[in-house]
Write a protein that holds these residues in place. Structure first.
Motif, PDB file in Angstrom:
ATOM      1  N   UNK A 207      35.467  43.056  16.400  1.00 44.55           N
ATOM      2  CA  UNK A 207      34.143  42.832  15.846  1.00 44.55           C
ATOM      3  C   UNK A 207      33.933  41.380  15.421  1.00 44.55           C
ATOM      4  N   UNK A 208      34.996  40.704  15.073  1.00 39.82           N
ATOM      5  CA  UNK A 208      34.866  39.312  14.630  1.00 39.82           C
ATOM      6  C   UNK A 208      34.661  38.358  15.800  1.00 39.82           C
ATOM      7  N   UNK A 209      34.857  38.837  17.007  1.00 42.92           N
ATOM      8  CA  UNK A 209      34.732  37.972  18.184  1.00 42.92           C
ATOM      9  C   UNK A 209      33.295  38.015  18.694  1.00 42.92           C
ATOM     10  N   UNK A 210      32.568  36.853  18.737  1.00 41.20           N
ATOM     11  CA  UNK A 210      31.123  36.847  19.078  1.00 41.20           C
ATOM     12  C   UNK A 210      30.799  37.431  20.442  1.00 41.20           C
ATOM     13  N   UNK A 211      31.588  37.103  21.455  1.00 38.91           N
ATOM     14  CA  UNK A 211      31.305  37.617  22.794  1.00 38.91           C
ATOM     15  C   UNK A 211      31.394  39.144  22.817  1.00 38.91           C
ATOM     16  N   UNK A 212      32.371  39.674  22.051  1.00 41.83           N
ATOM     17  CA  UNK A 212      32.488  41.122  21.945  1.00 41.83           C
ATOM     18  C   UNK A 212      31.266  41.710  21.248  1.00 41.83           C
ATOM     19  N   UNK A 213      30.846  41.078  20.182  1.00 43.19           N
ATOM     20  CA  UNK A 213      29.652  41.559  19.474  1.00 43.19           C
ATOM     21  C   UNK A 213      28.430  41.529  20.376  1.00 43.19           C
ATOM     22  N   UNK A 214      28.330  40.481  21.185  1.00 43.31           N
ATOM     23  CA  UNK A 214      27.202  40.349  22.108  1.00 43.31           C
ATOM     24  C   UNK A 214      27.208  41.487  23.126  1.00 43.31           C
ATOM     25  N   UNK A 215      28.393  41.769  23.679  1.00 40.79           N
ATOM     26  CA  UNK A 215      28.500  42.851  24.658  1.00 40.79           C
ATOM     27  C   UNK A 215      28.146  44.196  24.029  1.00 40.79           C
ATOM     28  N   UNK A 216      28.604  44.423  22.808  1.00 43.38           N
ATOM     29  CA  UNK A 216      28.308  45.673  22.114  1.00 43.38           C
ATOM     30  C   UNK A 216      26.809  45.818  21.906  1.00 43.38           C
ATOM     31  N   UNK A 217      26.169  44.753  21.467  1.00 44.54           N
ATOM     32  CA  UNK A 217      24.726  44.811  21.223  1.00 44.54           C
ATOM     33  C   UNK A 217      23.964  45.083  22.501  1.00 44.54           C
ATOM     34  N   UNK A 218      24.371  44.432  23.587  1.00 42.40           N
ATOM     35  CA  UNK A 218      23.714  44.630  24.878  1.00 42.40           C
ATOM     36  C   UNK A 218      23.874  46.075  25.342  1.00 42.40           C
ATOM     37  N   UNK A 219      25.095  46.599  25.237  1.00 43.49           N
ATOM     38  CA  UNK A 219      25.348  47.962  25.700  1.00 43.49           C
ATOM     39  C   UNK A 219      24.582  48.988  24.873  1.00 43.49           C
ATOM     40  N   UNK A 220      24.591  48.828  23.581  1.00 41.25           N
ATOM     41  CA  UNK A 220      23.899  49.789  22.729  1.00 41.25           C
ATOM     42  C   UNK A 220      22.385  49.748  22.935  1.00 41.25           C
ATOM     43  N   UNK A 221      21.859  48.567  23.282  1.00 41.02           N
ATOM     44  CA  UNK A 221      20.410  48.430  23.474  1.00 41.02           C
ATOM     45  C   UNK A 221      19.967  48.870  24.859  1.00 41.02           C
TER      46      UNK A 221
END
Length: 1227
Positions: A207-221
């Motif tokens: 969760x602390x890694x920005x690229x991971x957070x970006x991917x999570x947000x994209x997938x959930x949206x």
């Protein structure tokens, strides 16, 4: 009517400067683009005249702008282009090719130049991303030719940009851009999907890694849009043909990705979960392994595990069924994966508990062992709150598993759980005590089941239950002090939850205090020193032989004797003097705890450095040789705990002090002042214990005891006025004191003068004192022996004892045993009087008149046994009194038989003495057998006494039979082959002779024959093997060539021999052995047998058959199919047949509290025991011997029907008539 308001005219771009052309400097162009960007950013899409943008629109995509070398010019140009796309939306004023160049230009600018919030032109790049995010002009990409490639480039650039840890606002812009692209595209390109999923596979994905957070947000949206593509992605991987390990690794990676996706974006997996369920049923093993692990982790997910169970119940149930997969590896993976679910909600944890309980009985030992390791890895809170007591008890049951690896892991797991729970147990936490306090008790119960299990239990106790303190973690100062108080208190805490005296005995045995000194380990070290690594100056052969003998003896007691022997030889070859010194330090009774810990750590470290291969063996040797549970550092704390108000702690402290006094009083050497102080304490128990310790110390070394007059006078006063036990230990101290001749004589005179006038309780104490003097100060006793012995025999022993209680029991309900609390002073005095007689005999065994002194005593003891505990027949005394008296008489005869001078005199009473082990009272049988085994273990009794344990086969209590079996097994293990022949195999003929004289001997009925056969079969099961079966058969055959020394008894002896031969043949057949002719000659015992006068008598009797064919069929029917019956014994439990003793039914024991008897102190001190192997082992139900084969309950002889006797008499008549040897022919 109001005039309508006219719409404002469209605004036109006021910028007219040229931005393309020759002669423009970089600074000038930068200023112009800056002005242009400022104006464009202020214009509104609704009011702009887009035609006024025509010139700058074209100029901005000029090659000279897009490829300018200046970073600022390109940054402002990008912002201008973004604003133009905003103002002209939705109809971009560019061709597809131009749009492609523009978006590629955008991506290149931000990915190349935007490194952080401090980067040059950060404001411009922020504006660019904000525009793309809010206006969504990026969706134009979806309509361009080769849009997939451009989308891939954009996604790649955005994820790359996200890794720079930019402000969260920028992350939001990036997410909006990527989400807009996915929402607008017709089909998500595979490369784009790969880029998104790659962010989850990254090893830094969190969760602390920005690229991971970006991917999570994209997938959930965009979950609805991505779900189908994600499902297809995994389907292609899973169903693809696999030929090598690389493909398998791809499958493993895919499932790892699924786990991570489910943790962060479960909505993209609606079609993937059913795929995983299908995989659970796949034939491919590796696929089932992977998916079992993956689903286990998904179900354990803290965020959505329970939701997954509820949403996909069929998948949950399918996964649970992997606990019964046909392949053990899958079941193993299930066990490991399910661990995280133990702490889950009840919907999960209940199912896992049920599964785990079943898997503790899994047919594969690797699965059972793995589950044991799972339990052992749990932390305290999990084990307390999420593991039921039923699970822990089931885990403990695996300590008796068939497989060593499972037993080891189960016991280690229990030890680890106790170790993590101990701080709470020490703090008296009720939940912790209930959940874990029983663990040491359970471990110690298992100790005597087998040799390897005993070693494992000892290791677990040493490592987890009662570990040595660590200098590194418990140091309270720079000197590295250890907490001796906490270490000793831990032992007391463990003892507080032991519920049986045998279990306490098992624990105390681990202390190694009871070993005879010097121990075998001390002999080993000394032999190594003398051997000097093989370089010996003199007496080489003797030194070498001694080292060989010691190493063989020592290795035989270790789990793997062969490896242990080699390791001990290697250790001896090292000839490392430092190792010898360290080992001696660990064994030295004067070593304190701190020195012990240091020496132990250094020894293990040095051995591992010298040779890691022998480290396990030498660590085991060190553990068994060291005083690591109790040493001299324990004494001060134990003495302090004696005065504590907590009675259980004080009792256990007292028990430990007494144990030290019995077995290793040298530990008291440094604490004499504290013990002397205890003599003046108001607590009578502290006084008693202090006396016992001091008496044991001066007995060990007269020079170290206190000699001041004040102390001696106090002890003398206690001998005359103290309680029974105080007086006894005071007398023992005086018997070894420096002034013993004078002081003991004074005490004897005082007691002799007061005989007959003292109160009952004082008389008991005085008789106890006389026993100590008769034993340790015989000269003082003999000065008044005539008066003393006359009183003890005529005024005490010959006077009937009154009934212990007034309640009249019916014959069926009458109890035959009185607990220590119920024993009256009169009975206690009588018991002590018998011991005085015994001690006086033993004190004079070396004198010329030894037999003369002992003869009246032996007659008295024999009368007590013959009359059931009374000196006269049919005395009508209380059965509780008589049981105590006959037990003491029998035990005294055992001790007297340890003297060669008296053993011959006792020999005619051997049958009556041996039958005490079949006494009607359980406590008599158990205690007698225990004393017998202790004496026999120390080789203090003639070999013929080794047959007595085999008479326990009919005992209704497993404890008695188990003790006998434990003794025989231990003797077989310890004895040399030559010693086994003399003490266990040659006595077979004595067993047959004893059976022939047994009051229950008979062969008239099937029951009588089988009763006798069971004794013989029990002997064969314990002693017979491939090497001895021929000798045993030969001995039984030789029995038919001699007469019984007692006239008229020979025929019964020959029947017993003939029956033994038949059973030996059956036993040999069952074990696939051939009974060959014994090559040697044997000498039969002349005290019970006598030769036949004529050779023809010998031949005729050997050829005569005394057992009819019907009798042989009876024996064969029971024993020839014993293996098959043993395999079926678990199907239906059978009734336990009550045994008989001396023709009377043997009673089962009654429930009672085991008390400590004075007898224990005297007997154990007299033996100087090393290993009390006669303690009964824990009973394992699976190994319980089968009861009567026909299921009938055996009755007493008087209850057998006459009809059954008549059936066999006719069959015997012919055999008896054909015998050439009638009773008259015996001479």
């Amino acid at each position: 009517m109001a005039r309508a308001t006219a719409a404002p005219p469209p605004k036109k771009l006021s910028f007219r400067d040229k931005i393309v052309g020759k002669g423009l400097s970089t600074d000038a162009l930068t200023k112009k683009l800056q002005l242009l960007q400022k104006e464009l950013s202020e214009l509104d899409q609704e009011t702009i005249d887009v035609s006024s943008l025509g010139v700058v629109r074209k100029d901005l995509i000029n090659v000279s702008i897009l490829h300018h070398k200046d970073r600022g010019i390109k940054a402002f140009a990008a912002c201008c282009l973004a604003d133009i796309l905003r103002l002209t939306a939705p109809d971009a004023p560019y061709t597809p090719a131009e749009l492609r160049d523009i978006f590629q230009f955008f991506v290149q600018q931000v990915t190349t130049n935007l490194k952080s919030a401090d980067a040059p032109y950060y404001t411009e790049y922020f504006h660019l991303l904000e525009s793309l995010s809010t206006v969504k002009s990026v969706v134009l990409v979806c309509d361009l030719p080769n849009a997939d490639e451009l989308m891939t480039e954009i996604f790649k650039g955005m994820f790359q940009l996200a890794r720079h840890n930019l402000p969260r606002k920028v992350e939001v812009f990036l997410a909006d851009i990527l989400i807009a692209l996915i929402d607008e595209c017709h089909t998500v390109p595979s490369d784009v999907l790969d880029l998104i999923l790659a962010q989850f596979i990254d090893r830094n994905a969190r969760q602390e890694q920005p690229a991971y957070r970006l991917a999570v947000q994209v997938c959930n949206s965009t979950a609805d849009k991505l779900a189908r593509h994600v499902s297809q992605y995994f389907t292609e991987i899973i169903v693809a043909d696999r030929d090598d390990d690389q493909d398998l690794e791809e499958i493993r990676t895919a499932h790892e990705l699924i786990k991570r996706l489910y943790h962060s974006c479960p909505d993209v997996l609606p079609s993937v979960i059913p795929q995983l369920e299908e995989e659970l049923h796949a034939e491919e093993l590796q696929l089932r392994l992977i998916v079992t692990e993956a689903l286990g982790q998904m179900f354990a997910d803290k965020g959505g595990g329970l939701e997954l169970v509820k949403k996909y119940p069929s998948t949950w149930n399918a996964w649970l069924k992997r606990k019964n997969d046909k392949v053990p590896a899958v079941r193993l993976k299930f066990i490991e994966a399910a661990q995280a679910l133990m702490t889950g909600p009840p919907e999960q944890s209940d199912a896992i508990e049920e599964a785990y309980l079943g898997k503790l009985l899994d047919p594969d030992d690797k699965v059972r062992a793995a589950l044991c390791r799972v339990y052992g890895s749990l932390d305290y809170e999990t084990a307390l709150r999420h593991v039921s007591l039923q699970q822990l008890q089931a885990l403990a049951d695996r300590g008796l598993d068939r497989k060593p690896v499972v037993r080891s892991e189960a016991l280690r797991a229990l030890g680890k759980l106790y170790a993590v729970a101990y701080p709470e147990i020490e703090n008296k936490d009720g939940a912790a005590i209930t959940q874990f306090g029983w663990i040491p008790n359970k471990l110690l119960q298992m100790q005597r089941v087998s040799g390897d299990l005993r070693t494992t239990v000892e290791e677990v106790v040493a490592q987890y239950i009662l570990p040595l303190p660590s200098l590194a973690t418990t140091a309270t100062s720079k000197g590295g002090e250890v907490d001796e108080v906490a270490w000793t208190d831990r032992l007391l805490t463990v003892m507080a939850y032991l519920d049986d005296e045998n279990v306490v005995g098992n624990l105390l045995q681990m202390s190694t205090l009871q070993r005879a000194r010097p121990t075998i380990f001390e002999h080993f070290v000394q032999s190594c020193v003398l051997n000097n690594g093989g370089v010996i100056d003199e007496n080489e052969e003797a030194i070498t032989n001694k080292l060989t003998a010691v190493t063989k003896h020592l290795s035989a007691s270790l789990p793997d004797p062969v490896k242990a022997l080699e390791d001990l030889k290697v250790f001896a070859k090292f000839n490392e003097q430092r190792l010898y010194k360290l080992l001696k330090t660990c064994m030295d009774p004067q070593t304190d705890l701190k020195a012990l810990v240091k020496a132990t750590n250094e020894f293990i470290k040095r051995v591992e450095t010298e040779s890691a291969g022998i480290a396990p063996t030498m660590t085991l040797v060190l553990r068994q040789a060291s005083l690591r549970l109790i040493n001299q550092s324990s004494v001060p704390t134990l003495l302090k705990r004696l005065g504590k108000p907590h009675r259980l702690t004080a009792d256990n402290a007292s028990k430990l002090i007494r144990y030290i006094a019995k077995h290793l009083p040298a530990l008291f050497k440094s604490h004499i002042a504290e013990l002397v102080k205890g003599l003046a304490a108001p607590d009578p128990i502290l006084v008693e214990v202090s006396l016992q310790a001091l008496s044991a110390l001066v007995k060990w070394d007269e020079k170290v005891g206190p000699t001041d007059k004040r102390t001696i006078d106090r002890i003398k006063r206690l001998a005359l006025e103290g309680t029974c036990r105080q007086a006894k230990f005071a007398a023992r101290f005086l018997a070894f004191s420096k002034e013993k001749a004078v002081v003991c004589a004074e005490v004897v005179d005082t007691i002799a003068d007061a005989l007959g006038t003292t109160a009952p309780e004082i008389l008991v104490a005085h008789v106890a004192v006389l026993g100590q003097f008769a034993r340790f100060a015989p000269d003082a006793f003999e000065q008044r022996s005539d008066i003393l012995m006359t009183f003890l025999v005529k005024k005490l022993l010959m006077v009937p004892t009154h009934k212990l209680d007034d309640e009249m029991d019916t014959e069926e309900e009458a109890e035959e045993w009185a607990s220590d609390e119920e024993v009256s002073d009169n009975l206690r005095a009588k018991i002590l009087a018998i011991k005085v007689c015994r001690f006086r005999c033993l004190a004079h065994v070396g004198a010329d008149n030894a037999v003369e002194i002992a003869t009246p005593v032996l007659k008295l003891l024999a009368s007590l046994i013959d009359n059931g505990g009374s000196l006269v027949a049919d005395s009508g005394e209380d059965p509780k009194v008589m049981s105590r008296m006959r037990l003491q008489a029998a035990v005294s005869l055992l001790h007297l038989a340890s003297s060669a001078a008296l053993a011959k005199t006792i020999a005619p009473k051997f049958l009556k003495l041996g039958l005490v082990v079949q006494d009607t009272c359980f406590d008599v049988r158990m205690t007698f057998l225990k004393k017998l085994c202790l004496l026999a273990t120390r080789q203090k009794l003639p070999a013929q006494y080794n047959v007595i344990p085999f008479l326990t086969v009919h005992d209704p209590e497993e404890d008695v039979k188990n003790m006998a079996m434990s003794f025989v097994t231990g003797a077989m293990r310890r004895m040399t082959p030559e010693k086994r022949v003399q003490d266990l195999e040659m006595v077979f003929i004595r067993l047959l002779h004893l059976l022939a004289h047994h009051p229950d001997f008979g062969v008239d009925t099937k029951e009588e024959l089988l009763d006798i056969a069971k004794y013989i079969w029990f002997y064969l099961e314990q002693v017979a093997n491939a090497d001895t079966v021929s000798l045993l058969f030969h001995l039984a055959g030789r029995g038919k060539t001699v007469y019984d020394a007692e006239p008229g008894e020979s025929e019964k002896f020959w029947i017993a021999c003939e029956l033994a031969q038949e059973l030996i043949k059956i036993w040999a057949k069952q074990h696939s052995l051939t009974v060959t002719t014994h090559p040697g000659k044997v000498k039969l015992p002349s005290d019970i047998l006598r030769p036949m006068e004529k050779a023809e008598y010998t031949k005729q009797n050997r050829d005569t058959t005394y057992l009819s064919d019907e009798m042989l069929r009876w024996a064969a029917a029971v024993y020839d199919s014993a293996k098959e019956k043993k395999e079926k014994k678990e199907r239906a439990p059978k009734r336990k047949a009550p045994a008989k003793a001396n023709g009377n039914p043997t009673k089962r024991r009654r429930k009672r509290q085991s008390g400590r008897s004075d007898d224990d102190d005297d007997d154990e001190d007299a033996m100087d025991e090393d290993e009390p192997s006669s303690e009964p082992p824990a009973v394992v139900e699976d190994d319980e011997d089968e009861s009567e084969a026909d299921g009938e309950e055996r009755l007493g002889r008087g209850q057998r029907t006459r009809a059954k006797r008549k059936q066999a008499k006719a069959a015997l008549k012919k055999a008896r008539q054909s015998s050439p040897l009638t009773e008259s022919s015996e001479g």
